[in-house]
Design an enzyme around this catalytic site. Structure first.
Site, PDB file in Angstrom:
ATOM      1  N   ARG A 170     -20.134 -66.684  33.863  1.00  0.00           N
ATOM      2  CA  ARG A 170     -19.136 -65.619  34.061  1.00  0.00           C
ATOM      3  C   ARG A 170     -19.345 -64.999  35.448  1.00  0.00           C
ATOM      4  NH1 ARG A 170     -21.502 -64.405  28.773  1.00  0.00           N
ATOM      5  NH2 ARG A 170     -20.030 -64.864  27.088  1.00  0.00           N
ATOM      6  N   ARG A 221     -16.762 -70.324  35.758  1.00  0.00           N
ATOM      7  CA  ARG A 221     -15.446 -69.731  35.528  1.00  0.00           C
ATOM      8  C   ARG A 221     -15.118 -68.817  36.704  1.00  0.00           C
ATOM      9  NH1 ARG A 221     -14.507 -66.128  30.286  1.00  0.00           N
ATOM     10  NH2 ARG A 221     -15.582 -64.538  31.487  1.00  0.00           N
ATOM     11  N   GLU A 227      -7.226 -68.951  25.719  1.00  0.00           N
ATOM     12  CA  GLU A 227      -7.530 -67.600  25.231  1.00  0.00           C
ATOM     13  C   GLU A 227      -6.335 -66.908  24.593  1.00  0.00           C
ATOM     14  OE1 GLU A 227     -10.412 -65.594  28.250  1.00  0.00           O
ATOM     15  OE2 GLU A 227      -9.037 -66.842  29.404  1.00  0.00           O
ATOM     16  N   ASN A 243     -13.116 -64.999  21.588  1.00  0.00           N
ATOM     17  CA  ASN A 243     -13.037 -63.525  21.536  1.00  0.00           C
ATOM     18  C   ASN A 243     -11.614 -63.058  21.844  1.00  0.00           C
ATOM     19  OD1 ASN A 243     -15.748 -63.983  21.315  1.00  0.00           O
ATOM     20  ND2 ASN A 243     -16.334 -62.923  23.177  1.00  0.00           N
ATOM     21  N   ARG A 270     -10.451 -55.529  20.219  1.00  0.00           N
ATOM     22  CA  ARG A 270     -11.818 -55.664  19.671  1.00  0.00           C
ATOM     23  C   ARG A 270     -12.736 -54.508  20.063  1.00  0.00           C
ATOM     24  NH1 ARG A 270     -14.483 -59.231  23.917  1.00  0.00           N
ATOM     25  NH2 ARG A 270     -12.809 -59.826  25.307  1.00  0.00           N
ATOM     26  N   CYS A 318     -16.605 -71.348  23.828  1.00  0.00           N
ATOM     27  CA  CYS A 318     -17.642 -70.530  24.469  1.00  0.00           C
ATOM     28  C   CYS A 318     -17.636 -69.071  24.025  1.00  0.00           C
ATOM     29  CB  CYS A 318     -17.507 -70.602  25.988  1.00  0.00           C
ATOM     30  SG  CYS A 318     -15.933 -70.004  26.621  1.00  0.00           S
TER      31      CYS A 318
END
Length: 545
Positions: free
Chosen positions: A295, A331, A430, A453, A464, A501
């Site tokens: 990240r 990423r 995503e 996520n 979240r 991931c």
């Protein structure tokens, strides 16, 4: 029975020791103009003393826990040497404030700014700032800083908070575990606790008021239970659970360096998620076969200005070299949503997760992505490096990014700078939009990585980070699983592979299901690697006949 946030698993039984590591009360009176220079000297002397203390702690930690953990304190030294920090504090001293109150005000202001950020990882850096501030103030006031390595009796520590520098000095022969009122699961204190291998629960409200010195405590950070002066039968029961836990933990060690191959011969790659270069040591120690997600936003968020191409290149190069000949997926910058950089001046939004984030920022700040791509491509000459783009929802975005990559490649070639001309390109899945058009997307890229996520958040329309609706957030919701199936099927149809991931990849309860669906790579939180490998090795890819 009380509970909190588990940060290091295990069971400890013993007497409590309450420790008060707070600063003494600081007086707020103004100083005379004549004393300003004296206060500045006191402050600068304290900075110098603090740096020397942290250097000793760093050396002690490296000897006891290894280089990767000691490098936490390199960050502390960098903050102490930060000219901006000193400048802000000296400016307040020049306004006739004492050195200690000036330090307290500046540290308090920094913490207030950090609390505005929703991102858990960055919020947990608050404790590092507190640690540094406390140390500076204690040194200004000539207060002796408590060394936890000097505790010479077997106890369970109970305190409001523990800083990384305090935690690193814990002697685990005598300190059986600790419970704090503050803290989070990704703080440096928690990371050190895991490395020490001692049970720890943080975020336990009012624990210092509920426990007295020498109370008998059961700290069960397997089941998230704290018992104060329990009955004998509870003690016997917890001792049995602990014995079984330690036995299973030892058994998992053998899986670290084994391949994750199912009972019917399907081999699945197990990688690790990392936020910074130091995380690689933990990943390798736990048996990671690759870095499935680096990240890079944390590199940007740890600075006061955009990292240069050279700064990025050095870090990316170090990462691929540390991983030797193993795959590293970088990423590109995923800023926005719950992650922000003040210096980018991103607009305040009503719904930041639905707004200006990740690739959407690249269009208007094109030089940011061009600089990053140039650094990544340069580093690709030193190992197995792949590029992954976040928050893709259309083919148009992929065409845009591929065009930018070609422009950067052309310029590097012109400058005679070597790079991997055939570097692989992947995207994060995503959003439901990306999942539903994954058949078209997979024809334009080399691989997918499912960010469970965000995929869950966008599919269920649940923030979240919102406590009011977080109970609705379920990564194993049928709709999320159906979307994952669509993505895997599309990638395989076009001869590509799909990894995962997000947190779902690290959830042992989901492992067998994800294997059945056909996930090709799991990129997980490093400590979970041995257990995920074990479960995969006990699974069948195809239905058992």
């Amino acid at each position: 029975m009380i509970s909190g946030i588990i940060v290091s698993k295990g069971i400890a039984l013993g007497k409590s020791l309450l420790i008060n590591l707070e600063n003494k009360k600081i007086k707020k009176e103004k100083i005379s103009k004549k004393k300003i220079n004296l206060e500045i000297k006191k402050f600068l002397k304290s900075i110098k003393k603090s740096i020397n203390q942290i250097k000793k702690i760093k050396k002690y930690t490296e000897k006891k826990l290894g280089k990767s953990k000691s490098e936490i304190f390199e960050g502390h030294i960098m903050i102490l040497k930060d000219d901006e920090l000193s400048k802000d504090i000296i400016n307040l001293i020049n306004k006739r404030n004492t050195a200690e109150i000036s330090t307290k005000k500046v540290i308090k202001k920094q913490i207030k700014e950090m609390k505005k950020i929703k991102n858990k990882y960055l919020k947990n850096r608050i404790i590092d700032i507190k640690d540094i501030g406390k140390r500076i103030i204690n040194n200004i006031l000539n207060i002796n800083i408590k060394n936890l390595s000097k505790i010479n009796k077997k106890v369970i520590l109970i305190c409001k908070d523990l800083t990384p520098s305090e935690t690193s000095q814990i002697n685990k022969k005598n300190i059986l575990g600790f419970i704090t009122e503050l803290g989070g699961e990704t703080s440096h204190t928690s990371i050190i606790a895991k490395s020490l291998g001692i049970p720890a629960i943080v975020g336990v409200k009012n624990i210092t008021k509920k426990v007295k010195n020498k109370d008998f405590i059961i700290l069960d950070s397997i089941n998230n239970e704290i018992h104060i002066n329990p009955e004998k039968k509870t003690i016997i029961s917890k001792k049995k659970i602990n014995k079984k836990f330690l036995k299973n933990k030892k058994k998992l060690e053998i899986f670290k360096n084994l391949k994750a191959t199912t009972l019917d011969g399907k081999e699945i790659k197990i990688g690790a998620n990392i936020n910074k270069i130091n995380d690689i040591n933990i990943a390798k120690k736990n048996g990671a076969q690759s870095i499935g997600l680096y990240r890079t936003e944390f590199l940007y968020m740890s600075k006061n200005k955009l990292p240069t191409e050279e700064e990025q290149f050095i870090i990316y190069k170090k990462i691929v070299e540390k991983m030797k000949n193993k795959e590293v997926i970088i990423r590109t910058l995923d800023i926005g949503g719950d992650k922000n950089c003040k210096y980018l001046n991103l607009p305040k939004e009503e719904n930041p997760f639905l707004g200006y984030r990740a690739i959407r920022i690249y269009y208007k700040k094109i030089n940011i992505i061009r600089t990053q791509l140039r650094a990544i491509l340069r580093a690709s000459n030193f190992g197995k490096l792949k590029i992954m783009f976040p928050m893709i929802i259309s083919l148009k975005e992929i065409y845009f990014l591929k065009k930018e990559i070609e422009k950067v490649k052309k310029k590097l070639k012109k400058d005679n700078i070597p790079f991997n001309k055939n570097i692989k390109i992947g995207i994060m899945i995503e959003t439901p939009a990306a999942a539903l058009i994954s058949n078209d997307l997979s024809k334009e890229v080399d691989f997918f990585s499912i960010g469970s996520n965000d995929l869950t958040q966008y599919t269920l329309a649940v923030d979240r980070g919102n406590d009011l609706v977080s109970h609705l957030y379920n990564q194993m919701h049928p709709s999320v699983i159906k979307l994952i199936k669509i993505v895997v099927k599309a990638s395989h149809k076009n001869g590509k592979w799909t990894g995962i991931c997000g947190e779902l990849a690290s959830n042992p309860l989901a492992t067998k299901l994800l294997v059945k669906i056909g996930i090709d790579e799991f990129s997980v939180n490093s400590p979970e690697i041995p257990n995920i490998k074990k479960i995969i090795r006990e699974s069948y890819f195809k239905e058992k006949k």
